[in-house]
Motif scaffolding. Structure first.
Motif, PDB file in Angstrom:
ATOM      1  N   CYS A 110      37.930  31.773  35.121  1.00 27.49           N
ATOM      2  CA  CYS A 110      38.596  33.079  35.208  1.00 27.49           C
ATOM      3  C   CYS A 110      37.973  34.116  34.281  1.00 27.49           C
ATOM      4  N   LYS A 111      36.933  33.763  33.547  1.00 30.24           N
ATOM      5  CA  LYS A 111      36.319  34.693  32.583  1.00 30.24           C
ATOM      6  C   LYS A 111      35.732  35.928  33.260  1.00 30.24           C
ATOM      7  N   ARG A 112      35.050  35.739  34.381  1.00 32.93           N
ATOM      8  CA  ARG A 112      34.413  36.874  35.063  1.00 32.93           C
ATOM      9  C   ARG A 112      35.474  37.881  35.522  1.00 32.93           C
ATOM     10  N   THR A 113      36.572  37.380  36.085  1.00 34.77           N
ATOM     11  CA  THR A 113      37.651  38.264  36.536  1.00 34.77           C
ATOM     12  C   THR A 113      38.276  38.981  35.350  1.00 34.77           C
ATOM     13  N   TRP A 114      38.515  38.260  34.268  1.00 31.23           N
ATOM     14  CA  TRP A 114      39.114  38.860  33.077  1.00 31.23           C
ATOM     15  C   TRP A 114      38.231  39.978  32.527  1.00 31.23           C
ATOM     16  N   MET A 115      36.930  39.769  32.495  1.00 32.47           N
ATOM     17  CA  MET A 115      36.011  40.802  31.995  1.00 32.47           C
ATOM     18  C   MET A 115      36.055  42.042  32.894  1.00 32.47           C
ATOM     19  N   LYS A 116      36.135  41.836  34.197  1.00 29.95           N
ATOM     20  CA  LYS A 116      36.214  42.974  35.121  1.00 29.95           C
ATOM     21  C   LYS A 116      37.522  43.737  34.939  1.00 29.95           C
ATOM     22  N   LEU A 117      38.620  43.009  34.709  1.00 31.29           N
ATOM     23  CA  LEU A 117      39.914  43.673  34.506  1.00 31.29           C
ATOM     24  C   LEU A 117      39.935  44.502  33.221  1.00 31.29           C
ATOM     25  N   GLN A 118      39.124  44.148  32.251  1.00 28.54           N
ATOM     26  CA  GLN A 118      39.066  44.872  30.981  1.00 28.54           C
ATOM     27  C   GLN A 118      38.067  46.029  31.000  1.00 28.54           C
ATOM     28  N   SER A 119      37.330  46.174  32.077  1.00 32.62           N
ATOM     29  CA  SER A 119      36.287  47.193  32.155  1.00 32.62           C
ATOM     30  C   SER A 119      36.860  48.601  31.981  1.00 32.62           C
ATOM     31  N   GLN A 120      36.180  49.397  31.195  1.00 36.87           N
ATOM     32  CA  GLN A 120      36.564  50.802  30.998  1.00 36.87           C
ATOM     33  C   GLN A 120      36.413  51.604  32.292  1.00 36.87           C
ATOM     34  N   ASP A 121      35.572  51.119  33.204  1.00 35.68           N
ATOM     35  CA  ASP A 121      35.331  51.820  34.474  1.00 35.68           C
ATOM     36  C   ASP A 121      36.405  51.537  35.519  1.00 35.68           C
ATOM     37  N   LEU A 122      37.237  50.546  35.283  1.00 31.42           N
ATOM     38  CA  LEU A 122      38.274  50.189  36.245  1.00 31.42           C
ATOM     39  C   LEU A 122      39.423  51.208  36.168  1.00 31.42           C
ATOM     40  N   PRO A 123      39.791  51.810  37.295  1.00 35.95           N
ATOM     41  CA  PRO A 123      40.881  52.786  37.255  1.00 35.95           C
ATOM     42  C   PRO A 123      42.194  52.141  36.807  1.00 35.95           C
ATOM     43  N   MET A 124      42.989  52.871  36.072  1.00 33.74           N
ATOM     44  CA  MET A 124      44.283  52.369  35.610  1.00 33.74           C
ATOM     45  C   MET A 124      45.205  52.033  36.778  1.00 33.74           C
ATOM     46  N   THR A 125      44.946  52.598  37.922  1.00 36.89           N
ATOM     47  CA  THR A 125      45.786  52.387  39.107  1.00 36.89           C
ATOM     48  C   THR A 125      45.279  51.241  39.990  1.00 36.89           C
ATOM     49  N   PHE A 126      44.319  50.473  39.506  1.00 33.27           N
ATOM     50  CA  PHE A 126      43.668  49.430  40.310  1.00 33.27           C
ATOM     51  C   PHE A 126      44.680  48.488  40.964  1.00 33.27           C
ATOM     52  N   LEU A 127      45.699  48.063  40.236  1.00 41.47           N
ATOM     53  CA  LEU A 127      46.703  47.139  40.772  1.00 41.47           C
ATOM     54  C   LEU A 127      48.070  47.799  40.957  1.00 41.47           C
ATOM     55  N   SER A 128      48.088  49.115  41.043  1.00 39.87           N
ATOM     56  CA  SER A 128      49.367  49.832  41.078  1.00 39.87           C
ATOM     57  C   SER A 128      50.242  49.489  42.289  1.00 39.87           C
ATOM     58  N   GLY A 129      49.651  49.081  43.384  1.00 46.19           N
ATOM     59  CA  GLY A 129      50.443  48.757  44.569  1.00 46.19           C
ATOM     60  C   GLY A 129      50.748  47.278  44.713  1.00 46.19           C
ATOM     61  N   VAL A 130      50.409  46.486  43.696  1.00 48.47           N
ATOM     62  CA  VAL A 130      50.554  45.031  43.770  1.00 48.47           C
ATOM     63  C   VAL A 130      51.749  44.588  42.931  1.00 48.47           C
ATOM     64  N   LYS A 131      52.619  43.784  43.547  1.00 47.15           N
ATOM     65  CA  LYS A 131      53.680  43.130  42.769  1.00 47.15           C
ATOM     66  C   LYS A 131      53.051  41.862  42.206  1.00 47.15           C
ATOM     67  N   PHE A 132      53.068  41.725  40.885  1.00 53.22           N
ATOM     68  CA  PHE A 132      52.418  40.563  40.311  1.00 53.22           C
ATOM     69  C   PHE A 132      53.206  40.020  39.133  1.00 53.22           C
ATOM     70  N   CYS A 133      52.944  38.769  38.828  1.00 54.13           N
ATOM     71  CA  CYS A 133      53.509  38.136  37.633  1.00 54.13           C
ATOM     72  C   CYS A 133      52.471  37.188  37.073  1.00 54.13           C
ATOM     73  N   VAL A 134      52.642  36.857  35.805  1.00 55.97           N
ATOM     74  CA  VAL A 134      51.712  35.969  35.117  1.00 55.97           C
ATOM     75  C   VAL A 134      52.489  34.797  34.545  1.00 55.97           C
ATOM     76  N   PHE A 135      51.995  33.606  34.825  1.00 55.01           N
ATOM     77  CA  PHE A 135      52.573  32.390  34.282  1.00 55.01           C
ATOM     78  C   PHE A 135      51.520  31.804  33.355  1.00 55.01           C
ATOM     79  N   GLY A 136      51.766  31.898  32.033  1.00 54.33           N
ATOM     80  CA  GLY A 136      50.789  31.446  31.047  1.00 54.33           C
ATOM     81  C   GLY A 136      51.133  30.079  30.495  1.00 54.33           C
ATOM     82  N   LEU A 137      50.119  29.247  30.358  1.00 50.78           N
ATOM     83  CA  LEU A 137      50.272  27.915  29.798  1.00 50.78           C
ATOM     84  C   LEU A 137      49.424  27.818  28.529  1.00 50.78           C
ATOM     85  N   GLY A 138      49.969  27.222  27.499  1.00 52.40           N
ATOM     86  CA  GLY A 138      49.216  27.017  26.267  1.00 52.40           C
ATOM     87  C   GLY A 138      49.354  25.591  25.795  1.00 52.40           C
ATOM     88  N   ASP A 139      48.725  25.318  24.681  1.00 51.54           N
ATOM     89  CA  ASP A 139      48.798  23.951  24.106  1.00 51.54           C
ATOM     90  C   ASP A 139      50.199  23.636  23.657  1.00 51.54           C
TER      91      ASP A 139
END
Length: 139
Positions: A110-139
């Motif tokens: 997932c590193k490549r996707t994460w780097m693209k999501l952090q890009s300064q060139d990516l519009p702030m509205t890139f995911l504005s029409g998407v309903k999303f959630c994040v399920f994070g797992l840690g140690d």
């Protein structure tokens, strides 16, 4: 008496740290799926993407997909970096299941996707029409 005090102490610390017991985690997982029933009810597919180094997040993503399908909903599952990045804004409902590895690093798939999501060139509205959630797992 000592066992009762220890159990009380552990319970209080878990509440302070917001640590979920296995039963609580299972309940939260089912609430997520029930909420998705409404979101996916219009016939659209639910996209589940995962970032996993050891397979834990991948397994949870696939379990979530089985639960979604058992409720009569459509869904797909894929590693984050295997999904076409430019297609993310076209998703109606997006679930990200991501674990950490090592000392809080992102999994390789997932590193490549994460780097693209952090890009300064990516519009702030890139995911504005998407309903999303994040399920994070840690140690």
């Amino acid at each position: 008496e000592l066992d009762a005090r220890l159990k009380t102490s552990v319970t209080e610390k878990n509440q302070l740290l917001q640590v979920l017991s296995a039963e609580d985690l299972q309940g939260q997982f089912h609430k997520l799926v029930e909420g998705l029933t409404d979101a996916g009810g219009q016939g659209s597919s639910i996209t589940i993407l995962y970032g996993s180094e050891t397979g834990n997040a991948e397994e949870q993503a696939k379990n979530l997909l089985m639960d979604i399908r058992a409720r009569g909903l459509k869904g797909t599952v894929s590693a984050l970096d295997d999904f076409e990045f430019d297609d993310l804004p076209n998703q109606k409902v997006l679930i990200l299941v991501v674990s950490t590895c090592g000392l809080g690093e992102y999994p390789q798939n997932c590193k490549r996707t994460w780097m693209k999501l952090q890009s300064q060139d990516l519009p702030m509205t890139f995911l504005s029409g998407v309903k999303f959630c994040v399920f994070g797992l840690g140690d």
